[in-house]
Scaffold this active site. Structure first.
Site, PDB file in Angstrom:
ATOM      1  N   CYS A  21      -5.973   0.838   6.901  1.00  0.00           N
ATOM      2  CA  CYS A  21      -6.009   0.636   5.513  1.00  0.00           C
ATOM      3  C   CYS A  21      -7.130   1.806   5.292  1.00  0.00           C
ATOM      4  O   CYS A  21      -8.359   1.315   5.218  1.00  0.00           O
ATOM      5  CB  CYS A  21      -6.130  -0.042   4.241  1.00  0.00           C
ATOM      6  SG  CYS A  21      -5.975  -0.034   2.926  1.00  0.00           S
ATOM      7  N   ASP A  47      -0.307   4.129   1.895  1.00  0.00           N
ATOM      8  CA  ASP A  47       0.737   4.609   3.173  1.00  0.00           C
ATOM      9  C   ASP A  47       1.628   5.174   3.552  1.00  0.00           C
ATOM     10  O   ASP A  47       2.509   4.157   3.936  1.00  0.00           O
ATOM     11  CB  ASP A  47      -1.045   3.374   3.949  1.00  0.00           C
ATOM     12  CG  ASP A  47      -0.527   4.443   5.234  1.00  0.00           C
ATOM     13  OD1 ASP A  47      -0.075   4.801   5.717  1.00  0.00           O
ATOM     14  OD2 ASP A  47      -1.890   4.337   5.393  1.00  0.00           O
ATOM     15  N   HIS A  58      -2.451  -3.864   5.203  1.00  0.00           N
ATOM     16  CA  HIS A  58      -2.191  -3.167   6.883  1.00  0.00           C
ATOM     17  C   HIS A  58      -3.209  -2.828   6.964  1.00  0.00           C
ATOM     18  O   HIS A  58      -4.248  -2.490   6.545  1.00  0.00           O
ATOM     19  CB  HIS A  58      -1.221  -2.388   6.686  1.00  0.00           C
ATOM     20  CG  HIS A  58      -1.891  -0.768   6.555  1.00  0.00           C
ATOM     21  ND1 HIS A  58      -2.433   0.467   6.929  1.00  0.00           N
ATOM     22  CD2 HIS A  58      -1.748  -0.647   5.043  1.00  0.00           C
ATOM     23  CE1 HIS A  58      -2.502   0.999   6.085  1.00  0.00           C
ATOM     24  NE2 HIS A  58      -2.412   1.100   4.551  1.00  0.00           N
ATOM     25  N   CYS A  94       0.925  -0.621   0.072  1.00  0.00           N
ATOM     26  CA  CYS A  94       0.143  -0.491  -0.002  1.00  0.00           C
ATOM     27  C   CYS A  94       1.323   1.435  -0.063  1.00  0.00           C
ATOM     28  O   CYS A  94       1.886   1.133   0.610  1.00  0.00           O
ATOM     29  CB  CYS A  94      -1.013   0.105   0.701  1.00  0.00           C
ATOM     30  SG  CYS A  94      -1.962   1.257   1.204  1.00  0.00           S
ATOM     31  N   ARG A 152       3.357   4.783   6.000  1.00  0.00           N
ATOM     32  CA  ARG A 152       2.988   4.636   7.230  1.00  0.00           C
ATOM     33  C   ARG A 152       3.924   3.449   7.340  1.00  0.00           C
ATOM     34  O   ARG A 152       4.037   1.887   8.267  1.00  0.00           O
ATOM     35  CB  ARG A 152       1.994   4.039   8.254  1.00  0.00           C
ATOM     36  CG  ARG A 152       1.264   5.413   9.022  1.00  0.00           C
ATOM     37  CD  ARG A 152       0.577   5.639   9.339  1.00  0.00           C
ATOM     38  NE  ARG A 152      -0.307   4.875   8.512  1.00  0.00           N
ATOM     39  CZ  ARG A 152      -2.107   5.228   9.078  1.00  0.00           C
ATOM     40  NH1 ARG A 152      -2.841   5.023  10.645  1.00  0.00           N
ATOM     41  NH2 ARG A 152      -2.880   4.546   7.827  1.00  0.00           N
TER      42      ARG A 152
END
Length: 209
Positions: A101, A44, A98, A42, A46
């Protein structure tokens, strides 16, 4: 400039630290890449693949997009996949979702979002994701399941769905048909613990375990 300057400063500090620890660090990383795995994850911020796996430059070939999706007409992803298999000769693919999400959360809430009335790349992408998760979006038969637990289950369902899409792609099927070693893993990352968890694994065209 106010955003770039501190990044440049940290880059110089990082480069200096690498040279101090290993004088030939950049000489080594400038060599042709030979990653052992392709990471599909992803976007993302993080969930940086190299950081959470403790990998060094040159170990992972990385593709990231919203909600770690594998879509059959996505030339970006498919070109990465083909290059990784045919030219880099990678022997493993890690598809990683994750918990927490935002893409999965948006897909579950899409009918009630302004995005549902829009016609753009993001709305189409989240729409595809909602379709992919349609069965998992049905109300839970367990009335005690809270929303956080439901979202975690949707994240896992998404990993399994995208994993199935990945193993069905032509480059993967061709690699297996040619007798090459290729292990594919479906994993989920826990933002709270920092741990990866394996959900599914497949090493042949026959099926997952």
């Amino acid at each position: 400039m106010t955003t770039l300057k501190p990044l440049l400063a940290r880059n110089r500090s990082w480069a200096l630290m690498q040279r101090q620890c290993s004088p030939k660090y950049f000489e080594q990383t400038a060599q042709p890449q030979q990653p052992h795995s392709l990471w599909i994850g992803c976007s993302d911020s993080r969930v940086p693949a190299e950081v959470l796996t403790g990998s060094h430059p040159g170990e992972l070939f990385v593709h990231r997009n919203i909600a770690n999706m594998v879509v059959s007409d996505d030339d970006n992803l498919l070109s990465v996949l083909q290059y990784a298999l045919e030219y880099l000769k990678i022997s493993a693919i890690i598809l990683c979702g994750h918990y927490g999400c935002g893409g999965v959360q948006a897909a579950s809430a899409l009918p009630d979002m302004p995005l549902a009335a829009q016609d753009n790349a993001l709305s189409r992408r989240i729409g595809l994701l909602r379709q992919a998760l349609s069965e998992s979006l049905n109300p839970s038969p367990d009335p005690t399941q809270d929303e956080s637990t439901r979202q975690d289950r949707l994240v896992e369902a998404n990993v399994l769905t995208q994993f199935a899409n990945l193993t069905a792609t032509a480059p993967v099927q061709q690699r297996w048909a040619q007798g090459h070693t290729l292990n594919i893993f479906g994993c989920v990352y826990d933002l709270h613990s920092g741990h990866l968890k394996e959900l599914v694994h497949q090493s042949t065209a026959e099926g997952a375990s």
